[in-house]
Design a protein around this motif. Structure first.
Motif, PDB file in Angstrom:
ATOM      1  N   UNK A 295       0.765  -0.976  -0.026  1.00 47.41           N
ATOM      2  CA  UNK A 295       0.057   0.042   0.033  1.00 47.41           C
ATOM      3  C   UNK A 295       1.082   1.207  -0.029  1.00 47.41           C
ATOM      4  N   UNK A 296       1.943   1.410   0.695  1.00 46.27           N
ATOM      5  CA  UNK A 296       2.875   2.410   0.751  1.00 46.27           C
ATOM      6  C   UNK A 296       3.884   2.602  -0.325  1.00 46.27           C
ATOM      7  N   UNK A 297       3.913   1.664  -1.166  1.00 43.34           N
ATOM      8  CA  UNK A 297       4.757   1.717  -2.336  1.00 43.34           C
ATOM      9  C   UNK A 297       3.820   1.653  -3.581  1.00 43.34           C
ATOM     10  N   UNK A 298       2.526   1.717  -3.382  1.00 41.82           N
ATOM     11  CA  UNK A 298       1.692   1.576  -4.768  1.00 41.82           C
ATOM     12  C   UNK A 298       2.286   2.742  -5.599  1.00 41.82           C
ATOM     13  N   UNK A 299       2.581   3.980  -5.450  1.00 38.54           N
ATOM     14  CA  UNK A 299       2.840   5.011  -6.098  1.00 38.54           C
ATOM     15  C   UNK A 299       4.188   4.918  -6.799  1.00 38.54           C
ATOM     16  N   UNK A 300       5.006   4.198  -6.011  1.00 33.18           N
ATOM     17  CA  UNK A 300       6.574   4.141  -6.541  1.00 33.18           C
ATOM     18  C   UNK A 300       6.868   3.265  -7.933  1.00 33.18           C
ATOM     19  N   UNK A 301       5.830   2.568  -8.297  1.00 28.47           N
ATOM     20  CA  UNK A 301       6.041   1.766  -9.624  1.00 28.47           C
ATOM     21  C   UNK A 301       4.813   0.662  -9.630  1.00 28.47           C
ATOM     22  N   UNK A 302       4.942   0.167 -10.823  1.00 28.16           N
ATOM     23  CA  UNK A 302       3.970  -0.800 -10.997  1.00 28.16           C
ATOM     24  C   UNK A 302       4.371  -2.254 -10.229  1.00 28.16           C
ATOM     25  N   UNK A 303       3.454  -3.227  -9.900  1.00 25.89           N
ATOM     26  CA  UNK A 303       3.758  -4.704  -9.113  1.00 25.89           C
ATOM     27  C   UNK A 303       5.114  -5.148  -9.910  1.00 25.89           C
ATOM     28  N   UNK A 304       5.131  -5.005 -11.297  1.00 27.82           N
ATOM     29  CA  UNK A 304       6.211  -5.797 -12.058  1.00 27.82           C
ATOM     30  C   UNK A 304       7.556  -5.004 -11.419  1.00 27.82           C
TER      31      UNK A 304
END
Length: 717
Positions: free
Chosen positions: A36-45
């Motif tokens: 949740x905290x790193x959802x804006x850092x990049x995509x899941x890949x």
């Protein structure tokens, strides 16, 4: 947390990772929060790839760590060689020590059990010794009691109170010692003990009845003290109840006594109370709160219980609520009877005990007050319901006398009478206060509901008066009666406060809140009646306003004289309001009448203004058409004389040359002046009526004649 990070610091990874590696060291680490905290850092890949890169870094760091500490791992395994033999060498002495401790523990437990058995044996011996001593005392007490009671067994000997006191003390000692005899006491001794006690109580009973018969206060006091010593106070109360109270009440409390009593139930109650003054005065003096002997309550436990039982079984007819008048008298008489008993008791604590007594509650329940109230409810409520169901008699209604201080419709008079009946002597009971308050609210609400029925009543045409006038009179009468009914509510509240039980501590403010809904309902009915009265007056008067449109026909090409008085329709327009003022001013009151007439003339003035405006516009259009036609004719006949045509927009002062249109305008103004004068004659100010000032200005503008507040006619001008 900081120390943990120093000891176990994570290896540094690439700088372009999309997450912070220190998050893995948190105790509250959660995969969901991490994503949740790193959802804006990049995509899941991207997150997956970065995690894979950092996993490789961690694996490399782990291999380096193992290589650095390999020697320590090898030394650790070498140091553990031979440890099992060392542990085995220590185990043998420990097992031996364990066995020695268990042996010592068993020895101590055996010694403690021996000591405990000795103590129990000693305790049992003491108990046996005490039981044997008590048994000896019991035998001595039995012999002594037998010697004390034997001289009093014969009827020829008088009972000696001194011997009774000594026997009572011995009986107490006997009962005390019997408790400690245990299994040594045989059945014969128990039987003798009970026989001795019964013999003592029998002689106590004889002595007690003898002192009562002889009214020997000293002997009575001594006897009561002996009963207290024996803890047999209830026995004394039962003796008095069965031997003294019961025969008297059996003779007094019965259906035959009730029927033969000249004073009815009151006479029975007086005889019951006479028993207290005749047979219980000395007892009450000795046993009351400040008396010499405590622990007795002959009024409740002897007198009242027997009286109540006799009344329930031998005089059950007094509880029948079928005849409410008789029930009321009997219940009021019973309440006075209970109050007199409470006055005899005096002590507040004993009075509370008296009211909490099961037989007192049972006696109160036998008086079926809900059924009595239901009968009264049907009697009183049916009178109002009949009045509300009765149709209004138009003939009698039109001929009845009208007044502002009395109800003009019998329904309201009956409603107020029913409310008064609820609280009058002979019907109201304080124990049913809450029910009668609710009933009062229901009666008032029923009368309020009936107003809607009365409003919808259409008087039949069987009288000399037309239907609109009958309708108007009905509405005015309703308004007067509803107003009077609203004014009666404070008197009803005062009456309820006077009748309320003192323990409720009711105030006018609390009761006023209960009547809030009734006040609101009556206020709403008054507003509706006011609206209907105004509508009736307006509907009667409005048809005459239409005659304004007939004024042009009266003057155009008729060669009538210049108008100097109003048209007949104006009198017809004003007459309904004038008649209403003359007939109903005393009924509705001056202030309310003024409000009625104000609303009527606000509506009439609006319609009158529209009618006058339409006529004046029509007259102006007709006048302009005639002027254009005449100018056209004069131009064709003699163009030179057309300029000498007078301006017809203003009224000529020469009455012989006044045009028909000017006469029409002047007639309208005369009517308006009369209309304003009549409004002011009815007590209304000109400024209170909307559109009235605009109506005056409209006629002044049309005639070019200024009329002041003195209302001069155009003839005077």
């Amino acid at each position: 947390m900081a120390n943990t990070r120093d000891l176990f610091s994570l290896p540094a990874g690439p700088a372009d990772l999309c997450f912070d590696k220190n998050e893995f060291m948190k105790k509250t680490f959660s995969v969901d929060e991490f994503l949740h905290e790193n959802r804006n850092a990049g995509s899941l890949e991207i997150i997956r790839d970065d995690l894979g890169i950092y996993l490789k870094v961690l694996r490399s760091a782990m291999i380096e760590l193992i290589n650095q500490d390999y020697a320590d791992f090898v030394d650790l395994s070498a140091n553990l060689i031979g440890l099992d033999q060392q542990i085995s060498g220590i185990g043998a002495p420990l097992e031996k020590l364990r066995e020695e401790v268990l042996t010592m523990r068993e020895a101590l437990q055996g010694t403690m059990k021996s000591i405990s058995d000795c103590l129990d044996q000693k305790k049992a011996l003491r108990t046996y010794k005490k039981s044997l001593q008590s048994l000896g005392k019991v035998q001595q007490a039995l012999v002594k009691l037998d010697n004390l009671l034997s001289p009093m067994d014969g009827r020829e000997h008088d009972i000696n109170p001194i011997l009774l006191e000594r026997a009572a003390l011995e009986s107490i000692q006997l009962q005390f010692n019997i408790k400690f005899c245990g299994e040594f006491l045989n059945e014969e001794q128990m039987r003798r003990s009970e026989s001795m006690k019964n013999n003592l109580l029998m002689q106590m009973k004889e002595y007690f009845l003898k002192t009562l018969e002889q009214k020997n206060i000293d002997g009575m006091e001594r006897c009561l003290r002996i009963y207290c010593t024996l803890d047999e106070t209830r026995t004394a109360e039962e003796v008095f109840k069965h031997e003294i109270v019961s025969p008297y009440m059996n003779r007094v409390v019965s259906e035959s006594s009730l029927q033969n009593s000249p004073q009815g139930l009151t006479g029975i109650y007086n005889q019951i109370l006479d028993f207290i003054s005749l047979n219980m005065k000395s007892l009450l003096t000795l046993t009351k709160k400040n008396g010499k002997v405590k622990g007795f309550n002959f009024i409740i436990n002897s007198f009242w219980t027997e009286v109540e039982r006799r009344m329930e079984t031998n005089m059950s007819s007094i509880f029948a609520p079928g005849n409410p008048e008789s029930f009321y008298q009997k219940y009021k008489c019973t309440l006075e009877f209970l109050e007199r008993i409470e006055q005899i008791i005096e002590d507040s604590a004993e009075i509370a005990y008296f009211k909490a007594h099961p037989q007192y509650k049972s006696f109160q329940v036998r008086w079926n007050l809900p059924v009595y109230f239901q009968i009264r409810f049907q009697e009183i409520g049916s009178n109002l319901e009949k009045a509300c169901s009765r149709e209004i008699d138009a003939i009698r209604f039109t001929s009845q006398q009208i007044g502002a201080s009395q109800f003009n419709l019998i329904t309201f008079s009956i409603a107020l009478t029913c409310i008064s009946n609820c609280w009058q002597e002979g019907i109201y009971l304080p124990q049913l206060f809450h029910r009668f308050v609710k009933f009062t609210l229901q009666l008032l609400s029923r009368a309020t509901t009936w107003i809607d029925t009365a409003i919808t009543f259409n008087p039949p045409l069987q009288t000399d008066s037309p239907e609109p006038l009958l309708r108007l009179k009905l509405l005015a009468t309703l308004f007067s009666d509803v107003t009077n009914l609203s004014k009666k509510i404070p008197n009803i509240i005062t009456l309820i406060i006077q009748k309320a039980p003192p323990v409720l501590a009711l105030t006018a403010q609390k009761l006023d809140e209960l009547f809030f809904d009734n006040r609101s309902a009556l206020s709403a009915k008054l507003n509706r009646l006011q609206t209907l009265i105004v509508q009736e007056l307006v509907q009667i008067s409005i048809p005459h306003i239409k005659q304004v449109s007939d004024i042009p026909r009266l003057y155009r090409k008729t060669n009538r004289e210049v108008p100097s008085k109003c048209c007949p329709y104006m009198e017809q327009l004003i007459q309904p309001s004038r008649n209403f003022q003359e007939r109903y001013s005393a009924m509705v009151g001056d202030e309310q009448l003024k409000e009625f007439l104000g609303n009527v003339y606000r509506s009439l003035t609006l319609h009158y203004y529209q009618a006058v405006d339409e006529v004046l516009i029509s007259v102006q259009k007709t006048e302009e058409s005639l002027r254009r036609l005449k100018n056209l004719r004069d131009r064709n006949a003699n163009p030179i004389t057309t300029a000498t045509f007078p301006n017809s927009g203003s009224i000529s002062t020469d009455r012989t040359s006044m045009s028909d249109d000017d006469k029409i305008r002047l007639q309208i103004q005369v009517d308006v002046i009369y209309y304003v004068q009549e409004i002011e004659r009815l007590g209304l100010a000109r400024g209170e009526i909307e559109k009235l000032h605009e109506l005056v200005l409209l006629t002044e503008k049309a005639t070019k004649i200024k009329i002041g507040n003195n209302q001069q006619t155009p003839e005077q001008v």
